[in-house]
Motif scaffolding. Structure first.
Motif, PDB file in Angstrom:
ATOM      1  N   VAL A  85       3.036 -43.547 107.231  1.00 47.95           N
ATOM      2  CA  VAL A  85       1.687 -43.305 106.731  1.00 47.95           C
ATOM      3  C   VAL A  85       1.286 -41.922 107.217  1.00 47.95           C
ATOM      4  CG1 VAL A  85      -0.742 -43.953 106.905  1.00 47.95           C
ATOM      5  CG2 VAL A  85       0.997 -45.725 106.599  1.00 47.95           C
ATOM      6  N   PHE A  86       1.014 -41.056 106.257  1.00 43.99           N
ATOM      7  CA  PHE A  86       0.562 -39.706 106.559  1.00 43.99           C
ATOM      8  C   PHE A  86      -0.947 -39.652 106.411  1.00 43.99           C
ATOM      9  CE2 PHE A  86       4.905 -39.234 105.224  1.00 43.99           C
ATOM     10  CZ  PHE A  86       5.409 -38.227 106.029  1.00 43.99           C
ATOM     11  N   LEU A  87      -1.601 -39.060 107.383  1.00 41.47           N
ATOM     12  CA  LEU A  87      -3.030 -38.785 107.311  1.00 41.47           C
ATOM     13  C   LEU A  87      -3.186 -37.270 107.290  1.00 41.47           C
ATOM     14  CD1 LEU A  87      -4.367 -41.312 109.971  1.00 41.47           C
ATOM     15  CD2 LEU A  87      -4.259 -41.602 107.496  1.00 41.47           C
ATOM     16  N   TYR A  88      -4.019 -36.775 106.397  1.00 42.61           N
ATOM     17  CA  TYR A  88      -4.182 -35.336 106.242  1.00 42.61           C
ATOM     18  C   TYR A  88      -5.535 -34.904 106.791  1.00 42.61           C
ATOM     19  CZ  TYR A  88      -0.007 -36.044 103.553  1.00 42.61           C
ATOM     20  OH  TYR A  88       1.265 -36.413 103.171  1.00 42.61           O
ATOM     21  N   ARG A  89      -5.468 -34.220 107.927  1.00 42.35           N
ATOM     22  CA  ARG A  89      -6.636 -33.878 108.731  1.00 42.35           C
ATOM     23  C   ARG A  89      -7.694 -33.092 107.961  1.00 42.35           C
ATOM     24  NH1 ARG A  89      -8.719 -29.884 112.490  1.00 42.35           N
ATOM     25  NH2 ARG A  89      -7.346 -28.370 111.537  1.00 42.35           N
ATOM     26  N   ARG A  90      -7.326 -32.002 107.350  1.00 42.40           N
ATOM     27  CA  ARG A  90      -8.331 -31.145 106.714  1.00 42.40           C
ATOM     28  C   ARG A  90      -9.064 -31.854 105.576  1.00 42.40           C
ATOM     29  NH1 ARG A  90      -7.590 -25.586 106.966  1.00 42.40           N
ATOM     30  NH2 ARG A  90      -9.552 -25.588 105.847  1.00 42.40           N
ATOM     31  N   PRO A  91      -8.374 -32.559 104.663  1.00 42.45           N
ATOM     32  CA  PRO A  91      -9.107 -33.293 103.631  1.00 42.45           C
ATOM     33  C   PRO A  91     -10.000 -34.404 104.213  1.00 42.45           C
ATOM     34  CG  PRO A  91      -6.838 -32.982 102.944  1.00 42.45           C
ATOM     35  CD  PRO A  91      -6.927 -32.552 104.377  1.00 42.45           C
ATOM     36  N   ILE A  92      -9.532 -35.061 105.283  1.00 46.47           N
ATOM     37  CA  ILE A  92     -10.357 -36.094 105.922  1.00 46.47           C
ATOM     38  C   ILE A  92     -11.600 -35.463 106.519  1.00 46.47           C
ATOM     39  CG2 ILE A  92     -10.472 -37.690 107.890  1.00 46.47           C
ATOM     40  CD1 ILE A  92      -7.528 -38.442 107.264  1.00 46.47           C
ATOM     41  N   LEU A  93     -11.440 -34.349 107.227  1.00 46.27           N
ATOM     42  CA  LEU A  93     -12.601 -33.675 107.823  1.00 46.27           C
ATOM     43  C   LEU A  93     -13.555 -33.169 106.756  1.00 46.27           C
ATOM     44  CD1 LEU A  93     -10.991 -31.666 110.763  1.00 46.27           C
ATOM     45  CD2 LEU A  93     -12.172 -33.876 110.851  1.00 46.27           C
ATOM     46  N   ASP A  94     -13.006 -32.678 105.652  1.00 50.07           N
ATOM     47  CA  ASP A  94     -13.837 -32.189 104.550  1.00 50.07           C
ATOM     48  C   ASP A  94     -14.664 -33.327 103.949  1.00 50.07           C
ATOM     49  OD1 ASP A  94     -14.408 -29.789 102.905  1.00 50.07           O
ATOM     50  OD2 ASP A  94     -13.595 -31.029 101.275  1.00 50.07           O
ATOM     51  N   GLU A  95     -14.023 -34.463 103.699  1.00 50.93           N
ATOM     52  CA  GLU A  95     -14.752 -35.617 103.148  1.00 50.93           C
ATOM     53  C   GLU A  95     -15.810 -36.098 104.132  1.00 50.93           C
ATOM     54  OE1 GLU A  95     -14.066 -40.229 101.747  1.00 50.93           O
ATOM     55  OE2 GLU A  95     -12.383 -38.834 101.525  1.00 50.93           O
ATOM     56  N   TRP A  96     -15.466 -36.155 105.405  1.00 54.12           N
ATOM     57  CA  TRP A  96     -16.395 -36.590 106.450  1.00 54.12           C
ATOM     58  C   TRP A  96     -17.628 -35.694 106.479  1.00 54.12           C
ATOM     59  CZ3 TRP A  96     -16.229 -34.284 111.770  1.00 54.12           C
ATOM     60  CH2 TRP A  96     -17.081 -34.946 112.660  1.00 54.12           C
ATOM     61  N   ALA A  97     -17.406 -34.375 106.429  1.00 55.47           N
ATOM     62  CA  ALA A  97     -18.524 -33.425 106.466  1.00 55.47           C
ATOM     63  C   ALA A  97     -19.368 -33.512 105.197  1.00 55.47           C
ATOM     64  CB  ALA A  97     -17.992 -32.006 106.658  1.00 55.47           C
ATOM     65  N   GLU A  98     -18.714 -33.650 104.044  1.00 58.42           N
ATOM     66  CA  GLU A  98     -19.440 -33.735 102.771  1.00 58.42           C
ATOM     67  C   GLU A  98     -20.264 -35.006 102.675  1.00 58.42           C
ATOM     68  OE1 GLU A  98     -17.048 -33.338  99.277  1.00 58.42           O
ATOM     69  OE2 GLU A  98     -16.459 -31.281  99.762  1.00 58.42           O
ATOM     70  N   ARG A  99     -19.691 -36.123 103.106  1.00 61.87           N
ATOM     71  CA  ARG A  99     -20.394 -37.406 102.968  1.00 61.87           C
ATOM     72  C   ARG A  99     -21.567 -37.504 103.926  1.00 61.87           C
ATOM     73  NH1 ARG A  99     -16.526 -42.474 102.512  1.00 61.87           N
ATOM     74  NH2 ARG A  99     -18.570 -43.382 102.833  1.00 61.87           N
ATOM     75  N   GLY A 100     -21.311 -37.289 105.176  1.00 62.12           N
ATOM     76  CA  GLY A 100     -22.378 -37.371 106.166  1.00 62.12           C
ATOM     77  C   GLY A 100     -22.919 -38.772 106.417  1.00 62.12           C
ATOM     78  N   ASP A 101     -22.358 -39.792 105.750  1.00 61.83           N
ATOM     79  CA  ASP A 101     -22.872 -41.152 105.891  1.00 61.83           C
ATOM     80  C   ASP A 101     -21.877 -42.099 106.549  1.00 61.83           C
ATOM     81  OD1 ASP A 101     -20.992 -41.337 103.855  1.00 61.83           O
ATOM     82  OD2 ASP A 101     -22.245 -42.581 102.548  1.00 61.83           O
TER      83      ASP A 101
END
Length: 135
Positions: A85-101
């Motif tokens: 299972v690969f987790l991709y840090r930058r896309p995860i951080l981007d989604e986290w920052a965009e969502r904020g919820d």
């Protein structure tokens, strides 16, 4: 609530630690069913992976299951090697920052469980239906 990252983006090691804690917090039966799965955190998927999946923007892929899912394994097949299972840090951080919820821990858990779902042989539609039923 204090910011454990103190104004810095979580590193690959930080995200790996979050993923390990998320996996450890999952129900024992779920972890046992997952068996031997190797987790890896990278900044982005490789260009080859993105091309293979037809994904033009690396920020669109937060995680990926790679291996032979449990539903397609047979005792007559050669050993398939470890499931990953690969987790991709930058896309995860981007989604986290965009969502904020959502907390970063909750988002990492979501991506991790989604990819383990593929390890179990579930499709994206199957996983989304399960998530919708749980809400």
């Amino acid at each position: 609530m204090s910011d454990p990252y103190r104004g810095r983006a979580p590193s690959l090691d930080d995200l790996a630690a979050i993923a390990e804690a998320a996996f450890a917090a999952l129900p024992k039966g779920f972890r046992d069913m997952a068996g031997e799965v190797v987790f890896r955190v990278d900044d982005f998927a490789t260009e080859d992976i993105l091309d293979e999946l037809g994904i033009p923007d690396a920020f669109e892929l937060t995680g990926l299951y790679h291996g032979v899912d449990l539903g397609h394994r047979s005792v007559f097949d050669p050993s398939p090697g470890p499931s990953r299972v690969f987790l991709y840090r930058r896309p995860i951080l981007d989604e986290w920052a965009e969502r904020g919820d959502v907390t970063l821990e909750d988002l990492v858990t979501h991506v991790l469980v989604h990819e383990i779902g593929h390890h179990f042989g579930l499709s994206d539609d199957d996983i989304h239906a399960i998530e919708a039923a749980a809400d």
